[in-house]
Design a protein around this motif. Structure first.
Motif, PDB file in Angstrom:
ATOM      1  N   UNK A   9       0.828  -1.200   0.000  1.00 21.76           N
ATOM      2  CA  UNK A   9       0.000   0.000   0.000  1.00 21.76           C
ATOM      3  C   UNK A   9       0.862   1.249   0.000  1.00 21.76           C
ATOM      4  N   UNK A  10       0.583   2.146  -0.963  1.00 18.19           N
ATOM      5  CA  UNK A  10       1.309   3.401  -1.135  1.00 18.19           C
ATOM      6  C   UNK A  10       2.808   3.195  -1.363  1.00 18.19           C
ATOM      7  N   UNK A  47      -5.195   1.427  -1.416  1.00 18.92           N
ATOM      8  CA  UNK A  47      -5.789   0.726  -0.275  1.00 18.92           C
ATOM      9  C   UNK A  47      -5.514  -0.775  -0.270  1.00 18.92           C
ATOM     10  N   UNK A  48      -4.684  -1.265  -1.191  1.00 19.86           N
ATOM     11  CA  UNK A  48      -4.434  -2.693  -1.297  1.00 19.86           C
ATOM     12  C   UNK A  48      -3.383  -3.204  -0.325  1.00 19.86           C
ATOM     13  N   UNK A  49      -2.943  -4.435  -0.543  1.00 18.33           N
ATOM     14  CA  UNK A  49      -3.298  -5.257  -1.699  1.00 18.33           C
ATOM     15  C   UNK A  49      -4.664  -5.933  -1.557  1.00 18.33           C
ATOM     16  N   UNK A  50      -5.440  -5.847  -2.651  1.00 18.04           N
ATOM     17  CA  UNK A  50      -6.714  -6.559  -2.719  1.00 18.04           C
ATOM     18  C   UNK A  50      -6.596  -7.788  -3.616  1.00 18.04           C
ATOM     19  N   UNK A  51      -5.922  -7.627  -4.746  1.00 16.78           N
ATOM     20  CA  UNK A  51      -5.813  -8.693  -5.731  1.00 16.78           C
ATOM     21  C   UNK A  51      -4.382  -9.195  -5.904  1.00 16.78           C
ATOM     22  N   UNK A  52      -3.415  -8.365  -5.578  1.00 18.43           N
ATOM     23  CA  UNK A  52      -2.015  -8.736  -5.792  1.00 18.43           C
ATOM     24  C   UNK A  52      -1.564  -9.710  -4.702  1.00 18.43           C
ATOM     25  N   UNK A  53      -0.971 -10.850  -5.074  1.00 14.68           N
ATOM     26  CA  UNK A  53      -0.556 -11.864  -4.093  1.00 14.68           C
ATOM     27  C   UNK A  53       0.779 -11.507  -3.450  1.00 14.68           C
ATOM     28  N   UNK A  54       0.736 -10.581  -2.521  1.00 15.87           N
ATOM     29  CA  UNK A  54       1.964 -10.059  -1.939  1.00 15.87           C
ATOM     30  C   UNK A  54       2.552 -10.981  -0.883  1.00 15.87           C
ATOM     31  N   UNK A 337      -4.634   9.671  -9.581  1.00 19.86           N
ATOM     32  CA  UNK A 337      -5.813   8.829  -9.749  1.00 19.86           C
ATOM     33  C   UNK A 337      -6.411   8.456  -8.400  1.00 19.86           C
ATOM     34  N   UNK A 338      -5.576   8.207  -7.409  1.00 17.16           N
ATOM     35  CA  UNK A 338      -6.069   7.793  -6.095  1.00 17.16           C
ATOM     36  C   UNK A 338      -6.910   8.868  -5.431  1.00 17.16           C
ATOM     37  N   UNK A 339      -6.603  10.138  -5.703  1.00 13.19           N
ATOM     38  CA  UNK A 339      -7.364  11.229  -5.083  1.00 13.19           C
ATOM     39  C   UNK A 339      -8.401  11.814  -6.036  1.00 13.19           C
ATOM     40  N   UNK A 340      -8.588  11.175  -7.200  1.00 13.59           N
ATOM     41  CA  UNK A 340      -9.631  11.607  -8.115  1.00 13.59           C
ATOM     42  C   UNK A 340      -9.290  12.791  -8.985  1.00 13.59           C
TER      43      UNK A 340
END
Length: 350
Positions: A9-10, A47-54, A337-340
């Motif tokens: 994350x970040x 806000x990840x990792x959500x999908x990445x297999x860290x 992109x993260x802050x729109x």
């Protein structure tokens, strides 16, 4: 080589990374000409990792640990595996994002995006935000005469086409697109190319301007007015026949529920990570259909996206926010992109 590597994350670092090995029998190796950042990449960053297999191996790809981001790319073939016959060195291609087995029940039915052994380049194996990458030849398509600066939109446009096609939208339908980021603006562009007028909803003036360039016929700033009320007003009180929800936020889903017509269709494209209670009673009594859309079907959507871009190259320029260097990917790409702040697609020149 240089690559944008996800460490957590970040924590994305542009660093030296091992060159990919010689391509396996079914693979090609690409020298990356253009890549772009997906909202999923920005979500993993923020806000990840959500999908990445860290921390644990991915069940299909086997990858674990830091990973090169990027599943939207255009590259020149510089290496070809022993079993590859349809592509040769020097060809410029765009790969699809997802890798499927080709043999399971869903693959045989043409639904390769639901493959039992599906994994994604740039999320589950090293991706294209680098100077080189290996990808399966079967998910790659030659861009032909389409310039790289246009063809870079092919993969995200394929995602948008898959989403729009699944609604059955035709000219004359009242279609609203909620969330006008990269996929939302391309959904608007796809509808425009197919002669379908759209209502665009977002909280960002800049993204609304991108949607206007993409052909949106009515713009609604949800930060300044109640979007559901505005959609109903624009449709004579009936609501939209079709709502494509790409924002992935609870407010977008709530707007869709309030603004869809009786007998209408809500198509969910954005990834909703928060709990999303639905008024199931209204869904039943008004016979509202809810469907979902996952990425694209390579054999169908990617060639169609390339054909549409060749016919309407302005789709690429109208959906573009910025072109940046690989070294600037965090401050000028992922953070914005993260802050729109990004109004459209952010393209990277490695």
């Amino acid at each position: 080589m240089l690559a944008a590597v996800y460490h957590g994350q970040r924590d994305v670092r542009v660093q030296e990374w091992p060159d990919p090995p010689p391509p396996a029998a079914h693979e090609i190796q690409l020298e990356i000409l253009r890549a772009s950042i997906c909202g999923t990449d920005a979500d993993e960053f923020a806000s990840g990792p959500h999908l990445i297999p860290l921390t644990a191996p991915h069940p299909i790809s086997g990858h674990v640990g830091p990973l090169v981001l990027g599943h939207e790319m255009v590259g020149r073939v510089v290496g070809v595996g022993a079993e590859v016959t349809e592509l040769t060195a020097g060809d410029v291609v765009v790969p699809g994002s997802g890798v499927s087995c080709g043999t399971c029940r869903r693959c045989r039915a043409g639904r390769t995006n639901l493959c039992d052994r599906y994994y994604t380049v740039g999320l589950h194996v090293d991706g294209g935000l680098a100077q080189r990458v290996n990808v399966p030849a079967r998910i790659s398509r030659s861009v032909g005469s389409c310039p790289a600066d246009v063809a870079i939109m092919a993969q995200p446009l394929a995602v948008a086409l898959h989403a729009v096609r699944g609604t059955g939208a035709e000219p004359g339908a009242r279609v609203a697109v909620i969330g006008l980021g990269g996929i939302g603006s391309l959904a608007v562009a796809a509808c425009t190319a197919w002669g379908i007028e759209t209502i665009g909803v977002d909280v960002s003036t800049a993204r609304l301007e991108v949607a206007e360039r993409s052909g949106c016929s009515l713009l609604i700033n949800a930060a300044q007015q109640d979007a559901a009320t505005a959609i109903r007003r624009a449709t004579g009180g009936e609501g939209a026949d079709i709502i494509i929800e790409t924002s992935g936020v609870l407010q977008g889903l709530e707007t869709a529920m309030k603004a869809v017509s009786r007998g209408g269709h809500i198509r969910l494209v954005g990834l909703h990570r928060d709990a999303s209670p639905l008024n199931l009673t209204r869904l039943v009594l008004d016979e509202i259909q809810i469907s979902t859309s996952k990425v694209h079907i390579c054999d169908q959507d990617l060639p169609e996206a390339l054909a549409l871009l060749k016919e309407h190259p302005q789709i690429a320029s109208s959906s573009l926010d910025a072109v940046i260097s690989l070294q600037d990917i965090v401050p000028a790409g992922l953070l914005r992109m993260a802050v729109g702040e990004a109004a459209g697609k952010v393209v990277v020149k490695p």
